[in-house]
Design an enzyme around this catalytic site. Structure first.
Site: not given
Ligand code: DQA
Length: 147
Positions: A10-11, A18, A23, A74, A77, A98, A107
């Site tokens: 997600p995202n 973002r 990132y 990846n 969250a 992972e 973080r």
């Molecule tokens: C993430 C780290 C996660 O905590 C976050 O929710 C993401 C991106 C990363 O690639 O740094 O969506 O997986």
């Protein structure tokens, strides 16, 4: 040629736009181009999948067990709380690496917990887009050990 699947959770489709301070400014598409290029250089046949939905990621992991030799994941969250994704990784026999762009150990506290780490062959975190390329390296090393 070994077949690998890269899954973005997600995202991550909003990469580039973002939270660029966390990132980076590279777009999702340009990172995917680089992932494909890195896979080619490692002689890996690569496919990329992104979803914002837990169930879709689980379905893809299930499919992958028959179609791919390994996965770079990846989970975004979901990493921090999805026991369902953890179970899906446990259920399939192919190796899963992972990866995270940011350093999840440096973080907010909740990000330091990964419920999938134990069932993955490696965790790579904090190298920006390079985390994906290092993930491909981990799979390559795993395949070489296997042969
Ligand atoms: C993430 C780290 C996660 O905590 C976050 O929710 C993401 C991106 C990363 O690639 O740094 O969506 O997986």
């Amino acid at each position: 040629m070994k077949k690998v699947l890269v899954i973005h959770g997600p995202n991550l489709n909003l990469l580039g736009e973002r939270e660029p301070e966390i990132y980076g400014t590279d777009t999702f598409d340009s990172i995917n181009d680089e992932i494909m290029q890195n896979a080619k250089e490692r002689n890996l046949d690569c496919e990329i999948f992104q979803s914002n939905h837990e169930g879709a990621i689980i379905d893809k992991l299930h499919e992958a067990r028959k179609e791919f030799d390994g996965v770079v994941l990846n989970a975004g969250a979901y990493t921090h709380y999805s026991y369902a994704i953890r179970d899906a990784i446990s259920a399939i026999k192919i190796p899963v690496v992972e990866v995270h762009l940011s350093d999840i150990n440096d973080r907010e506290g909740f990000r330091a917990t990964s419920v999938i780490q134990e069932v993955c062959i490696a965790q790579i975190s904090g190298f920006g887009k390079k985390s994906y390329f290092l993930g491909l390296d981990e799979l390559k090393a795993f395949f070489e050990k296997e042969d």
